[in-house]
Design a protein around this motif. Structure first.
Motif, short mmCIF file in Angstrom:
data_model
loop_
_atom_site.label_atom_id
_atom_site.label_comp_id
_atom_site.label_asym_id
_atom_site.label_seq_id
_atom_site.Cartn_x
_atom_site.Cartn_y
_atom_site.Cartn_z
N LEU A 114 0.75 -1.29 -0.07
CA LEU A 114 -0.06 -0.15 0.08
C LEU A 114 0.84 1.33 -0.12
O LEU A 114 2.14 1.25 0.00
CB LEU A 114 -0.83 0.08 1.11
N ASP A 115 0.45 2.40 -0.14
CA ASP A 115 1.12 3.59 -0.11
C ASP A 115 1.56 3.80 0.93
O ASP A 115 2.99 4.32 0.82
CB ASP A 115 0.32 4.76 -0.60
N LYS A 116 1.19 3.53 1.97
CA LYS A 116 1.87 4.00 3.72
C LYS A 116 2.09 2.85 4.33
O LYS A 116 2.41 3.10 5.68
CB LYS A 116 0.94 4.98 4.09
N SER A 117 1.89 1.56 3.73
CA SER A 117 1.97 0.37 4.81
C SER A 117 2.22 -0.60 4.00
O SER A 117 1.86 -0.75 2.33
CB SER A 117 0.67 0.44 5.76
N LEU A 118 2.42 -1.78 4.54
CA LEU A 118 2.41 -3.29 3.95
C LEU A 118 1.30 -4.03 4.99
O LEU A 118 0.99 -3.85 6.04
CB LEU A 118 3.98 -3.97 4.22
N MET A 119 0.86 -4.91 4.03
CA MET A 119 -0.43 -5.71 4.82
C MET A 119 -0.37 -7.32 4.34
O MET A 119 -0.36 -7.47 3.10
CB MET A 119 -1.79 -5.13 4.60
N PHE A 120 -0.18 -8.11 5.31
CA PHE A 120 -0.27 -9.51 5.02
C PHE A 120 -1.66 -9.95 5.51
O PHE A 120 -1.97 -9.83 6.69
CB PHE A 120 0.90 -10.27 5.62
N VAL A 121 -2.52 -10.78 4.63
CA VAL A 121 -3.50 -11.36 5.13
C VAL A 121 -3.30 -12.67 4.49
O VAL A 121 -2.94 -13.12 3.35
CB VAL A 121 -4.64 -10.53 4.37
N PRO A 122 -4.22 -13.75 4.84
CA PRO A 122 -5.17 -13.68 5.63
C PRO A 122 -4.86 -13.84 7.49
O PRO A 122 -5.04 -12.94 8.21
CB PRO A 122 -6.17 -14.69 5.51
N LYS A 123 -3.83 -14.89 7.83
CA LYS A 123 -3.61 -14.78 9.05
C LYS A 123 -2.19 -15.35 9.12
O LYS A 123 -1.74 -16.23 8.26
CB LYS A 123 -4.30 -15.58 9.90
N PRO A 124 -1.27 -15.14 9.94
CA PRO A 124 -1.68 -13.78 10.92
C PRO A 124 -1.90 -12.62 10.27
O PRO A 124 -0.83 -11.92 9.63
CB PRO A 124 -0.66 -13.80 12.10
N ALA A 125 -2.85 -11.71 10.32
CA ALA A 125 -3.00 -10.41 9.76
C ALA A 125 -1.81 -9.58 10.38
O ALA A 125 -1.54 -9.59 11.26
CB ALA A 125 -4.39 -9.92 9.94
N THR A 126 -1.10 -8.84 9.37
CA THR A 126 0.00 -8.30 9.80
C THR A 126 0.03 -7.00 9.11
O THR A 126 -0.14 -6.87 7.72
CB THR A 126 1.61 -8.83 9.48
N TYR A 127 -0.03 -5.89 9.76
CA TYR A 127 0.05 -4.36 9.32
C TYR A 127 1.30 -3.78 9.73
O TYR A 127 1.36 -3.65 10.98
CB TYR A 127 -1.21 -3.85 9.82
N ILE A 128 2.06 -3.33 8.71
CA ILE A 128 3.41 -2.53 8.81
C ILE A 128 3.35 -1.41 8.32
O ILE A 128 3.04 -1.09 6.91
CB ILE A 128 4.51 -3.59 8.42
N GLN A 129 3.32 -0.04 9.03
CA GLN A 129 3.22 1.18 8.51
C GLN A 129 4.88 1.56 7.97
O GLN A 129 5.91 1.17 8.54
CB GLN A 129 2.98 2.23 9.60
N MET A 130 4.87 2.29 6.90
CA MET A 130 6.05 2.47 6.41
C MET A 130 7.17 3.24 7.19
O MET A 130 8.33 3.00 7.11
CB MET A 130 5.92 3.23 4.79
N GLU A 131 6.40 4.14 7.92
CA GLU A 131 7.29 5.23 8.58
C GLU A 131 7.93 4.31 9.86
O GLU A 131 8.96 4.99 10.57
CB GLU A 131 6.33 6.31 9.21
N ASN A 132 7.63 3.27 10.16
CA ASN A 132 8.15 2.47 11.04
C ASN A 132 9.38 1.51 10.71
O ASN A 132 9.96 0.63 11.36
CB ASN A 132 7.19 1.47 11.84
N ILE A 133 9.55 1.27 9.33
CA ILE A 133 10.52 0.47 8.70
C ILE A 133 11.70 0.99 8.68
O ILE A 133 12.14 2.14 8.11
CB ILE A 133 9.97 0.05 7.25
N ALA A 134 12.84 0.19 9.29
CA ALA A 134 14.16 0.78 9.20
C ALA A 134 14.86 0.46 8.20
O ALA A 134 15.46 1.14 7.34
CB ALA A 134 14.84 0.21 10.68
N ILE A 135 14.77 -1.08 7.84
CA ILE A 135 15.58 -1.65 6.46
C ILE A 135 14.71 -2.85 5.94
O ILE A 135 14.24 -3.61 6.89
CB ILE A 135 16.77 -1.69 6.94
N VAL A 136 14.86 -3.26 4.90
CA VAL A 136 14.43 -4.49 4.39
C VAL A 136 15.58 -5.04 3.87
O VAL A 136 16.42 -4.68 2.99
CB VAL A 136 13.51 -4.04 2.94
N THR A 137 15.53 -6.29 4.16
CA THR A 137 16.70 -7.43 3.83
C THR A 137 15.91 -8.45 2.91
O THR A 137 15.22 -9.10 3.30
CB THR A 137 17.57 -8.13 4.89
N MET A 138 16.65 -8.63 1.72
CA MET A 138 16.09 -9.71 0.64
C MET A 138 17.50 -10.67 0.83
O MET A 138 18.63 -10.40 0.68
CB MET A 138 16.27 -9.18 -0.75
N SER A 139 16.87 -11.89 0.91
CA SER A 139 17.94 -12.94 1.16
C SER A 139 17.00 -14.39 0.98
O SER A 139 15.91 -14.31 0.46
CB SER A 139 18.17 -13.06 2.65
#
Length: 190
Positions: free
Chosen positions: A63-88
């Motif tokens: 999403l524009d201001k967040s990431l959302m994982f569904v259906p469970k565990p439903a997880t909502y992460i606001q972009m402003e709270n992200i420090a770093i994303v690691t791909m591995s």
């Protein structure tokens, strides 16, 4: 009822079903409906990717201001709270893997979320090993999205590929990269 929703709902809609449902929800509730970001589209044309949190499969939406994982565990992460994303690729070499993982680390040491088993895109006429040394289409889409949102990215898969001996870089690797670029060019011309 006609007076109450006169300006908010239409009598007839001529749009795709997801847009109709969005407009009806917005009209009935009077609230803004959060839509997927225009900055991310997977190689399948979707606004999310299939992945898993531990043993639970689901979809991760961008999403524009967040990431959302569904259906469970439903997880909502606001972009402003992200420090770093690691791909591995946890649990195996990149060249032998058909999937990769992303780990979203939160600011202030508030934890992290790992999204596993994101499929890598492989051209049908080439073996996985031929294309393994190049970024997958899904990986590139994710990198572009996080860069557009000014989020730091660490790509451990690219670091691992740098250690591949040059003799393993065969003509098939270059052919695969050329075909990837051609495919990308053709899809953008549509």
């Amino acid at each position: 009822m006609q007076n109450q929703y006169k300006d908010k709902l239409q009598a007839h809609y001529e749009e795709p079903i997801h847009q109709v449902v969005t407009k009806i929800f917005r009209g009935l509730s009077g609230k803004k409906v959060i839509m997927p970001s225009k900055d991310f589209v997977s190689h399948h044309g979707h606004h999310g990717v299939k992945c898993s949190i531990k043993a639970n499969e689901g979809l991760l939406y961008f999403l524009d201001k967040s990431l959302m994982f569904v259906p469970k565990p439903a997880t909502y992460i606001q972009m402003e709270n992200i420090a770093i994303v690691t791909m591995s690729r946890v649990g195996g070499a990149v060249s032998a893997s058909r999937t990769f993982d992303i780990t979203v680390s939160l600011k202030g040491g508030l934890g992290e979320h790992q999204f596993s088993n994101i499929n890598r895109y492989v051209l049908q006429n080439h073996s996985h090993e031929q294309c393994a040394n190049f970024p997958s289409e899904e990986q590139k889409s994710l990198e572009d999205f996080f860069k557009a949102k000014n989020i730091r990215i660490k790509n451990e898969m690219a670091e691992e590929v740098r250690f591949v001996p040059s003799r393993l870089m065969t003509r098939a690797n270059y052919t695969c990269r050329l075909l990837d670029l051609l495919l990308l060019l053709l899809t953008t011309m549509k």
